[in-house]
Write a protein that holds these residues in place. Structure first.
Motif, PDB file in Angstrom:
ATOM      1  N   ILE A 205       0.862  -1.174   0.000  1.00  0.00           N
ATOM      2  CA  ILE A 205       0.000   0.000   0.000  1.00  0.00           C
ATOM      3  C   ILE A 205       0.900   1.226   0.000  1.00  0.00           C
ATOM      4  O   ILE A 205       1.809   1.336   0.824  1.00  0.00           O
ATOM      5  N   THR A 206       0.660   2.122  -0.949  1.00  0.00           N
ATOM      6  CA  THR A 206       1.491   3.317  -1.043  1.00  0.00           C
ATOM      7  C   THR A 206       1.060   4.358  -0.020  1.00  0.00           C
ATOM      8  O   THR A 206       0.016   4.218   0.644  1.00  0.00           O
ATOM      9  N   SER A 207       1.843   5.405   0.086  1.00  0.00           N
ATOM     10  CA  SER A 207       1.498   6.490   1.003  1.00  0.00           C
ATOM     11  C   SER A 207       0.170   7.137   0.602  1.00  0.00           C
ATOM     12  O   SER A 207      -0.546   7.661   1.452  1.00  0.00           O
ATOM     13  N   GLY A 208      -0.169   7.038  -0.680  1.00  0.00           N
ATOM     14  CA  GLY A 208      -1.426   7.603  -1.157  1.00  0.00           C
ATOM     15  C   GLY A 208      -2.596   6.650  -1.102  1.00  0.00           C
ATOM     16  O   GLY A 208      -3.721   7.022  -1.444  1.00  0.00           O
ATOM     17  N   GLY A 209      -2.344   5.420  -0.677  1.00  0.00           N
ATOM     18  CA  GLY A 209      -3.429   4.454  -0.501  1.00  0.00           C
ATOM     19  C   GLY A 209      -3.633   3.483  -1.648  1.00  0.00           C
ATOM     20  O   GLY A 209      -4.548   2.657  -1.589  1.00  0.00           O
ATOM     21  N   SER A 210      -2.793   3.535  -2.675  1.00  0.00           N
ATOM     22  CA  SER A 210      -2.913   2.563  -3.769  1.00  0.00           C
ATOM     23  C   SER A 210      -2.413   1.208  -3.296  1.00  0.00           C
ATOM     24  O   SER A 210      -1.402   1.126  -2.595  1.00  0.00           O
ATOM     25  N   THR A 211      -3.114   0.161  -3.695  1.00  0.00           N
ATOM     26  CA  THR A 211      -2.789  -1.184  -3.220  1.00  0.00           C
ATOM     27  C   THR A 211      -2.446  -2.130  -4.364  1.00  0.00           C
ATOM     28  O   THR A 211      -2.852  -1.926  -5.515  1.00  0.00           O
ATOM     29  N   ASN A 212      -1.705  -3.158  -4.009  1.00  0.00           N
ATOM     30  CA  ASN A 212      -1.358  -4.210  -4.963  1.00  0.00           C
ATOM     31  C   ASN A 212      -1.274  -5.515  -4.185  1.00  0.00           C
ATOM     32  O   ASN A 212      -0.875  -5.512  -3.008  1.00  0.00           O
ATOM     33  N   TYR A 213      -1.662  -6.627  -4.853  1.00  0.00           N
ATOM     34  CA  TYR A 213      -1.725  -7.906  -4.166  1.00  0.00           C
ATOM     35  C   TYR A 213      -1.088  -9.019  -4.973  1.00  0.00           C
ATOM     36  O   TYR A 213      -1.103  -9.009  -6.206  1.00  0.00           O
ATOM     37  N   ALA A 214      -0.558 -10.005  -4.258  1.00  0.00           N
ATOM     38  CA  ALA A 214      -0.109 -11.226  -4.915  1.00  0.00           C
ATOM     39  C   ALA A 214      -1.329 -11.935  -5.484  1.00  0.00           C
ATOM     40  O   ALA A 214      -2.432 -11.871  -4.918  1.00  0.00           O
ATOM     41  N   ASP A 215      -1.131 -12.629  -6.592  1.00  0.00           N
ATOM     42  CA  ASP A 215      -2.253 -13.326  -7.238  1.00  0.00           C
ATOM     43  C   ASP A 215      -2.928 -14.307  -6.282  1.00  0.00           C
ATOM     44  O   ASP A 215      -4.146 -14.493  -6.333  1.00  0.00           O
ATOM     45  N   SER A 216      -2.145 -14.913  -5.405  1.00  0.00           N
ATOM     46  CA  SER A 216      -2.669 -15.950  -4.517  1.00  0.00           C
ATOM     47  C   SER A 216      -3.639 -15.407  -3.465  1.00  0.00           C
ATOM     48  O   SER A 216      -4.386 -16.187  -2.870  1.00  0.00           O
ATOM     49  N   VAL A 217      -3.638 -14.096  -3.252  1.00  0.00           N
ATOM     50  CA  VAL A 217      -4.512 -13.535  -2.208  1.00  0.00           C
ATOM     51  C   VAL A 217      -5.515 -12.525  -2.747  1.00  0.00           C
ATOM     52  O   VAL A 217      -6.357 -12.020  -1.992  1.00  0.00           O
ATOM     53  N   LYS A 218      -5.428 -12.229  -4.043  1.00  0.00           N
ATOM     54  CA  LYS A 218      -6.367 -11.264  -4.622  1.00  0.00           C
ATOM     55  C   LYS A 218      -7.805 -11.701  -4.372  1.00  0.00           C
ATOM     56  O   LYS A 218      -8.118 -12.883  -4.467  1.00  0.00           O
ATOM     57  N   SER A 219      -8.646 -10.761  -4.084  1.00  0.00           N
ATOM     58  CA  SER A 219     -10.079 -10.912  -3.792  1.00  0.00           C
ATOM     59  C   SER A 219     -10.333 -11.504  -2.413  1.00  0.00           C
ATOM     60  O   SER A 219     -11.480 -11.546  -1.967  1.00  0.00           O
ATOM     61  N   ARG A 220      -9.288 -11.932  -1.709  1.00  0.00           N
ATOM     62  CA  ARG A 220      -9.473 -12.471  -0.350  1.00  0.00           C
ATOM     63  C   ARG A 220      -8.876 -11.556   0.716  1.00  0.00           C
ATOM     64  O   ARG A 220      -9.409 -11.480   1.824  1.00  0.00           O
ATOM     65  N   PHE A 221      -7.770 -10.894   0.399  1.00  0.00           N
ATOM     66  CA  PHE A 221      -7.072 -10.037   1.358  1.00  0.00           C
ATOM     67  C   PHE A 221      -7.245  -8.579   0.956  1.00  0.00           C
ATOM     68  O   PHE A 221      -7.293  -8.249  -0.238  1.00  0.00           O
ATOM     69  N   THR A 222      -7.308  -7.717   1.959  1.00  0.00           N
ATOM     70  CA  THR A 222      -7.382  -6.273   1.727  1.00  0.00           C
ATOM     71  C   THR A 222      -6.465  -5.567   2.708  1.00  0.00           C
ATOM     72  O   THR A 222      -6.542  -5.805   3.908  1.00  0.00           O
ATOM     73  N   THR A 223      -5.617  -4.691   2.187  1.00  0.00           N
ATOM     74  CA  THR A 223      -4.761  -3.899   3.058  1.00  0.00           C
ATOM     75  C   THR A 223      -5.244  -2.452   3.066  1.00  0.00           C
ATOM     76  O   THR A 223      -5.752  -1.951   2.059  1.00  0.00           O
ATOM     77  N   SER A 224      -5.104  -1.815   4.204  1.00  0.00           N
ATOM     78  CA  SER A 224      -5.525  -0.426   4.355  1.00  0.00           C
ATOM     79  C   SER A 224      -4.617   0.233   5.383  1.00  0.00           C
ATOM     80  O   SER A 224      -3.833  -0.445   6.065  1.00  0.00           O
ATOM     81  N   ARG A 225      -4.732   1.540   5.497  1.00  0.00           N
ATOM     82  CA  ARG A 225      -3.892   2.239   6.462  1.00  0.00           C
ATOM     83  C   ARG A 225      -4.675   3.369   7.111  1.00  0.00           C
ATOM     84  O   ARG A 225      -5.565   3.969   6.481  1.00  0.00           O
ATOM     85  N   ASP A 226      -4.321   3.640   8.348  1.00  0.00           N
ATOM     86  CA  ASP A 226      -4.915   4.734   9.120  1.00  0.00           C
ATOM     87  C   ASP A 226      -3.759   5.592   9.609  1.00  0.00           C
ATOM     88  O   ASP A 226      -3.098   5.250  10.596  1.00  0.00           O
ATOM     89  N   SER A 227      -3.535   6.688   8.920  1.00  0.00           N
ATOM     90  CA  SER A 227      -2.391   7.537   9.264  1.00  0.00           C
ATOM     91  C   SER A 227      -2.548   8.180  10.631  1.00  0.00           C
ATOM     92  O   SER A 227      -1.555   8.436  11.321  1.00  0.00           O
TER      93      SER A 227
END
Length: 116
Positions: free
Chosen positions: A51-73
């Motif tokens: 997850i970038t400082s701006g909130g853009s996310t990227n996932y490994a294929d093995s976890v896409k649609s199952r895992f979600t990352t987020s941040r609370d500054s």
């Protein structure tokens, strides 16, 4: 010096959910990209999500649609919500702060075990 502390791991049955947290010390947290990695027994550490400082996310294929990352500054915390867990998701999960090229900080890791 940046310190990262993961929490939220544990034992869960297949199909269950867990939410991991990674709390960072200092006020610089919001300006840096973060990542989640995992390491299964006998295997190399692998990237799970970023997850970038701006909130853009990227996932490994093995976890896409199952895992979600987020941040609370405001809380200096990054999260990894893991749903529909599978036995192959078992491992130690680490968070990483990308400080600059060639420099990164790691947490101590939290164990996730998916088993019936």
């Amino acid at each position: 010096q940046v310190q990262l502390v993961e929490s939220g791991g544990g034992l869960v049955q297949p199909g269950g959910s867990l939410r991991l947290s990674c709390a960072a010390s200092g006020s610089i947290f919001s300006t840096y990209d973060m990542g989640w990695y995992r390491q299964a027994p006998g295997k190399e550490r692998e990237l799970v999500a970023t997850i970038t400082s701006g909130g853009s996310t990227n996932y490994a294929d093995s976890v896409k649609s199952r895992f979600t990352t987020s941040r609370d500054s405001a809380k200096n915390t990054v999260y990894l919500q893991m749903n529909s867990l599978k036995p192959e998701d078992t491992g130690i999960y680490y968070c990483k702060l990308f400080f600059r090229i060639g420099v990164a900080y790691w947490g101590q890791g939290t164990q996730v075990t998916v088993s019936s």
